[in-house]
Motif scaffolding. Structure first.
Motif, short mmCIF file in Angstrom:
data_model
loop_
_atom_site.label_atom_id
_atom_site.label_comp_id
_atom_site.label_asym_id
_atom_site.label_seq_id
_atom_site.Cartn_x
_atom_site.Cartn_y
_atom_site.Cartn_z
N THR A 170 86.04 65.61 -16.65
CA THR A 170 84.73 66.26 -16.62
C THR A 170 83.58 65.36 -17.07
O THR A 170 82.43 65.66 -16.80
CB THR A 170 84.74 67.50 -17.53
N ILE A 171 83.86 64.25 -17.78
CA ILE A 171 82.80 63.39 -18.29
C ILE A 171 82.57 62.23 -17.33
O ILE A 171 83.52 61.52 -16.98
CB ILE A 171 83.14 62.86 -19.69
N ASN A 172 81.34 62.04 -16.89
CA ASN A 172 81.02 60.94 -15.99
C ASN A 172 80.85 59.66 -16.80
O ASN A 172 79.82 59.43 -17.42
CB ASN A 172 79.73 61.25 -15.20
N MET A 173 81.89 58.83 -16.81
CA MET A 173 81.88 57.62 -17.62
C MET A 173 80.89 56.59 -17.08
O MET A 173 80.35 55.78 -17.83
CB MET A 173 83.29 57.01 -17.68
N ARG A 174 80.65 56.60 -15.77
CA ARG A 174 79.73 55.64 -15.18
C ARG A 174 78.31 55.90 -15.67
O ARG A 174 77.57 54.97 -16.03
CB ARG A 174 79.80 55.73 -13.66
N VAL A 175 77.92 57.17 -15.71
CA VAL A 175 76.59 57.52 -16.20
C VAL A 175 76.48 57.25 -17.69
O VAL A 175 75.47 56.73 -18.18
CB VAL A 175 76.28 59.00 -15.89
N ARG A 176 77.54 57.58 -18.44
CA ARG A 176 77.51 57.35 -19.88
C ARG A 176 77.39 55.87 -20.19
O ARG A 176 76.70 55.46 -21.13
CB ARG A 176 78.78 57.92 -20.53
N THR A 177 78.04 55.01 -19.41
CA THR A 177 77.96 53.56 -19.63
C THR A 177 76.57 53.03 -19.32
O THR A 177 76.02 52.21 -20.06
CB THR A 177 79.00 52.84 -18.77
N ASN A 178 75.97 53.51 -18.21
CA ASN A 178 74.63 53.04 -17.83
C ASN A 178 73.55 53.58 -18.76
O ASN A 178 72.51 52.95 -18.94
CB ASN A 178 74.32 53.44 -16.39
#
Length: 355
Positions: A170-178
């Protein structure tokens, strides 16, 4: 891992998560863990690019010899005495990425084949199988199919779905990283569309109003501003570092050609680094040549083919439209950077992007 190391009842799983939630990272971590224990782990995907991102991955059609066209009673062309059949028997886990992209009959075809190889009527012959993908993305393509036909063809309509346990990411890791507000807002907007919670305009057409921050200005400068935003400083930056992960997507071939020309015009132009390649169009049936003049053939740009005039420059990014050499990473969708332009040969370097 519990299913692999112990005899558990649940053996079929589906990893459900939107783009950027870490599905590929999860697959490769599982593959590395299983193989570190000297076990066999098979990795396949429904598309060539997805298979390339998996450790030791191949396309499902190539690995399991899935027939084309697929029928409701089809089975894979795998002999029970073959090396492939032995690999399936000894495999501790089989991971299949982008499973929702293929017709449910493809999954069922593999299921029947595994049952025959394992001599067991359990789902997939009792093998531990991890399917994965995102049902919010593209479903199987049905030629001349209606919306109902497309829905009916997806994996959730298969008799195997009742045996599958869903594991959501459920967590968008790509957005969290950016750590970008615009990326996060756009990701939430896409999820609302995929989940069916986005507000729809009451016009009888199921129209969705796009947020202004993702729209370009409806004038002649709007498209140029988009290009400048995505591909900035084309004349000065190093393409090996600047273009990775960047692309402009559009739905029509005519727009693709227009945008490509505008982008290519911004690269430095000299006689030695610019080339225009022309297609060689001809009618196979000599009796029909008079009905289809060469000028007419040159005006056609079918889906999946380049234009009649292919305008290229050195250091420009290009993309493959065919699976030329899967073992070397030359697949449909592979992105490359042009190094040299010959008379009949284009020398290019694969961009090692693994987003």
């Amino acid at each position: 891992m519990d299913a692999i190391q112990t005899e558990t009842k649940q053996k079929i799983f589906f990893v459900d998560g939107p783009g950027g939630s870490g599905k590929t990272f999860l697959y490769n971590t599982l593959l590395a863990r299983v193989r570190s224990e000297h076990r066999v782990a098979l990795a396949v995907a429904s598309s060539g690019i997805a298979a390339e991102l998996l450790s030791g991955g191949r396309t499902a059609h190539s690995t399991f010899k899935i027939p084309i066209p697929i029928l409701v009673t089809s089975t894979c062309n795998i002999s029970k005495q073959s090396i492939l059949a032995e690999s399936i028997r000894t495999a501790s886990i089989i991971i299949w990425d982008e499973a929702p992209m293929v017709h449910k009959h493809v999954i069922e075809c593999v299921h029947r084949t595994f049952c025959d190889i394992m001599e067991c009527n359990d789902p997939f012959g009792g093998k531990i199988v991890m399917l994965g993908g995102d049902f919010r993305q593209i479903l199987p393509v049905i030629r001349h199919g209606r919306q109902a036909d497309i829905v009916e063809s997806n994996l959730k309509r298969s008799f195997l779905w009742q045996n599958i346990q869903t594991l959501p990411l459920t967590i968008n890791m790509r957005v969290r990283t950016n750590n970008s507000f615009s990326d996060e807002a756009f990701e939430k907007f896409l999820l609302r569309i995929g989940n069916g919670t986005q507000q729809i305009l009451d016009d009888g057409q199921s129209t969705i109003e796009l947020p202004r921050y993702i729209c370009i200005e409806p004038n002649n400068n709007g498209l140029q501003k988009l290009i400048d935003s995505v591909y900035s400083n084309l004349k000065t930056v190093d393409p090996d570092n600047s273009y990775l992960g960047r692309a402009i997507l559009t739905t029509k071939n005519e727009n693709v050609d227009k945008i490509n020309t505008l982008v290519m015009d911004q690269f430095p132009a000299t006689p030695s680094n610019t080339k225009i390649y022309l297609s060689a169009d001809a009618v196979a049936d000599e009796d029909q040549q008079g009905h289809y003049p060469t000028e007419f053939l040159n005006s056609l740009t079918p889906s999946g083919t380049p234009p009649h005039k292919l305008y290229l420059k050195k250091k420009a990014p290009i993309i493959l439209l065919r699976n030329l050499n899967p073992t070397e990473g030359l697949l449909n969708g592979t992105r490359l950077c042009v190094l040299n332009l010959g008379t009949r040969i284009i020398e290019a370097k694969i961009q090692n992007y693994r987003g």
